[in-house]
Enzyme design. Structure first.
Site, PDB file in Angstrom:
ATOM      1  N   GLU A 129       0.815  -1.221   0.000  1.00 27.14           N
ATOM      2  CA  GLU A 129       0.000   0.000   0.000  1.00 27.14           C
ATOM      3  C   GLU A 129       0.845   1.267   0.000  1.00 27.14           C
ATOM      4  OE1 GLU A 129      -0.788  -2.707   1.639  1.00 27.14           O
ATOM      5  OE2 GLU A 129      -2.705  -3.200   0.709  1.00 27.14           O
TER       6      GLU A 129
ATOM      7  N   HIS B 245     -12.770  -5.090   7.526  1.00 28.91           N
ATOM      8  CA  HIS B 245     -13.335  -4.848   6.202  1.00 28.91           C
ATOM      9  C   HIS B 245     -14.610  -4.013   6.298  1.00 28.91           C
ATOM     10  CE1 HIS B 245     -10.604  -8.203   5.458  1.00 28.91           C
ATOM     11  NE2 HIS B 245     -10.628  -7.885   4.176  1.00 28.91           N
TER      12      HIS B 245
END
Ligand SMILES: Cc1ncc(C[n+]2csc(CCOP(=O)(O)OP(=O)(O)O)c2C)c(N)n1
Lengths: 340, 326
Positions: free
Chosen positions: B59, B128
């Protein structure tokens, strides 16, 4: 430990004579400039963090010399020399260190965080290692646009422990990007010695794990740095993918101007100072037939003049106005018409 | 043409990549797979591997490399597979990107878009389901948007791509396929920094965005029918910079404000909205500004836990009734 590369260049074409002197000038200018910066810091004319690169000048000079306009360089916090070698006006650089309006960041950030993208210098943040993914992105652009430029990211062996460095090198290897990673291994990250930072001796060994070559060179030997860099940069420009050059070196001063570096052995420092890059290079100049005494006098005079002029320019420059604190946060929102 | 929220995102990407060859997308599984949610579906076929770049799971690299390309004139759209993982790239966003122009003395710009699929309600549990927008809404140099409709999803993404500054684009996963609208053909944009009044009303204002817009509108309908309450609903759309005028206008109009968001209560953008109202519209208020948000805990997995933690239509109805009775 790997054998240092970079045999001393024996025979050079005549065109090199000028470059020989230019390289000498750069090393001397960096040293003189930084000595003055340390002094100004003691006099409270430069404040904030100041990180001297004294002892490491050959790396900056040797790596930057083969670069071109259009190349992208992300220097580390000790690489003031990158700014000088890439042609940033010394006065503006000094003004940057003094927080003046005429500095690269117009007083917004300290020391080397103000970049100069017109000269391909990215202003790195303080977050060590974070500029490597950014240099990789610059290289990605060069590849996408079929430009022959390369990106160069300097980092310390200390920063090499950060995850960003791994992510950057891994992706650069996967995409075969035109990027050169230059590790300035000065054996200490602030006070932490090499043995406490990594279980291997050479950062360069890691390159292989990312699918490209790592080279080890004496960072105090300008010609060796130059020779390896020229060779490696030619390959990178040729589309052969990334490379890593690890320069073994030593910093003379503390981590920053506030640091007396008492954690280091005095003998170690003296030993490394006996391998100072400048006298080492002077020997070479003499061997090449230069009248060293004269050359040194001329160059010392020139660097002193440049540094003095830089200080005067910076001191005469105004501080930014208070209301500028809110400026330069955002670019005008709308993009220019797209290029098709 | 009728498009879902996710298709609206997808068509914005197609059109912007068509329009400007400097736009490219980069992220995990964005190529052949078309992204975990299909936001980038078809882009690889249309634009090739060089402009639709599959990355390793990195990321910080995704954002960092985007920054490097952006300062040299590119317009990368960078996908976080889930907004939750944006934490791994936090430094690149808040330090490298947000300070870039400032520390270069105004002589550089960083036109990146970070797409972050956020939000709960799909049994995503702790990692999530997050709504991490408030980590970014206090960072100078960033813009933060959170569309709630397909029209805004497309129009705001286009504006974000054309903007010369780093924009964090929070797209709500629950809306991907539940929201469907008829969108105009051809190019349109939605300006960043402008809220939208979704429903006019006289008695009370609900200020919200993203995943709680639809429940807020449902709740407004219920209290209108059952309680004869006239509720105004303001959709912030952009969280940084906030549309202060629109916020103050609705507060001054109704005198009672309920702020609703799916992000947690403490430190959520609702606190900032409340402060703006209290500072600048205090004399107009007939009741304290109220907030309804996720409980101050993690977004737990098991349905009864998730249910109690997240705001929903019923909770908004109750909060409206409470505030109306003040
Ligand atoms: C991410 C991060 N952690 C900690 C620091 C504080 N810090 C500044 S320089 C430094 C040591 C850096 O060592 P190295 O990378 O080897 O470079 P050197 O200073 O030796 O040139 C530390 C720990 C920082 N700037 N960034």
């Amino acid at each position: 430990m790997a054998q240092p590369e970079g045999a001393r260049v024996a025979t050079e074409p005549a065109a090199r004579v000028e470059q020989e002197l230019q390289l000498y000038y750069w090393m001397k200018l960096i040293r003189a400039f930084e000595e003055r910066v340390s002094r100004l810091h003691r006099q409270n004319k430069i404040f904030g963090g100041v990180y001297s690169g004294a002892g490491q000048e050959a790396i900056v000079a040797g790596v930057c010399a083969p670069l071109r306009d259009g190349d992208f360089v992300a220097p580390l916090h000790r690489d003031l020399g990158v700014f000088l070698v890439r042609g940033v006006d010394p006065g503006r650089l000094m003004a940057q260190l003094m927080g003046k309006e005429t500095g690269l960041s117009r007083g917004k950030d300290s020391f080397l965080h103000g970049g100069d993208l017109e000269r391909g210098i990215f202003g790195s943040t303080s977050m060590l290692g974070s500029s490597l993914p950014i240099a990789v992105g610059a290289a990605l652009k060069f590849k996408m646009k079929r430009e022959k430029n390369i990106a160069v990211a300097f980092f310390g062996e200390g920063a090499s422990s950060r995850g960003d460095v791994h992510e950057a090198m891994n992706f650069a290897g996967v995409q075969k990007l035109p990027v050169l990673f230059v590790c300035e291994n000065n054996r200490y990250a602030y006070s932490t010695p090499l043995e406490k930072q990594m279980a291997i001796e050479d950062v360069a060994d890691r390159a292989e794990a990312y699918g490209f070559r790592g080279h080890v060179v004496s960072g105090n030997d300008l010609l060796a740095v130059l020779e390896v860099t020229e060779r490696v940069v030619a390959k990178i420009r040729n589309g052969e993918g990334p490379a890593l050059i690890e320069c073994k070196t030593y910093r003379y001063r503390g981590h920053s101007e506030h640091d007396a570096a008492l954690y280091r052995d005095q003998e170690e420092l003296i030993e490394w100072q006996s391998r100072d890059p400048i006298p080492g290079y002077e020997l070479f100049l003499e061997k090449k037939g230069h009248d060293l005494k004269r050359v040194r006098e001329q160059i010392d005079e020139r660097t002193q003049k440049v540094v003095q002029a830089a200080v005067e320019y910076a001191e005469q420059s105004p501080f930014p106005k208070p209301e500028e604190a809110l400026e330069d946060l955002f670019a005008p929102a709308l993009a220019a018409a797209p290029k098709k | 043409m009728e498009l879902t929220y996710i298709k609206a995102i997808n068509s914005a990407l197609h059109e912007e990549m068509q329009r400007d060859e400097n736009v490219f997308v980069m992220g995990e599984d964005v190529g052949e797979l078309g992204g975990a949610f299909k936001a980038t579906e078809g882009l690889l076929e249309a634009f090739g591997e060089e402009r639709v770049i599959d990355t390793p799971i990195s990321e910080a690299l995704i954002i960092g490399a985007g920054i490097g390309a952006a300062v040299l004139g590119m317009r990368p759209v960078l996908e976080m597979q889930f907004a939750d993982f944006i934490s791994c790239a936090f430094d690149q966003i808040v330090n490298s990107a947000a300070t870039l122009r400032y520390r270069h003395g105004g002589r550089a710009q960083c036109p990146i878009v970070v797409r972050a699929p956020s939000g709960a309600g799909i049994h995503g549990a702790l990692f999530h389901s997050q709504n991490p927008e408030a980590w970014f809404t206090r960072v100078p140099g960033l813009k933060v948007v959170a569309p709630a409709t397909a029209y805004d999803a497309k129009g705001l993404l286009k504006s974000a791509i054309r903007d010369n500054n780093p924009v964090i684009y929070f797209e709500h996963k629950r809306l991907y396929r539940s929201v469907k609208e008829n969108l105009p053909e051809g190019d349109f944009t939605v300006p960043i920094g402008v809220a939208e009044l979704r429903k006019e009303g006289a008695d009370l204002s609900v200020i919200t965005y993203g995943g709680t817009l639809a429940p807020a509108l449902d709740a407004a309908k219920i209290v209108e029918k059952e309680d004869r309450l006239s509720v105004e609903v303001l959709d912030l759309r952009t969280l940084l910079p906030l549309d202060r005028e629109a916020i103050l206008a609705t507060a001054r109009k109704t005198g009672k404000v309920l702020i609703v968001h799916e992000d947690r209560l403490t430190g959520g953008i609702g606190g900032e909205v409340a402060a703006i109202i209290c500072e600048h519209a205090f004399e107009y208020l007939d009741a304290p500004v109220r907030r309804l948000a996720a409980l101050d805990t993690h977004t737990a997995f098991s349905p009864p836990l998730e249910e109690v933690i997240l705001p929903n239509t019923n909770k908004i109805v109750d909060a409206i009734r409470n505030l109306a009775a003040y």
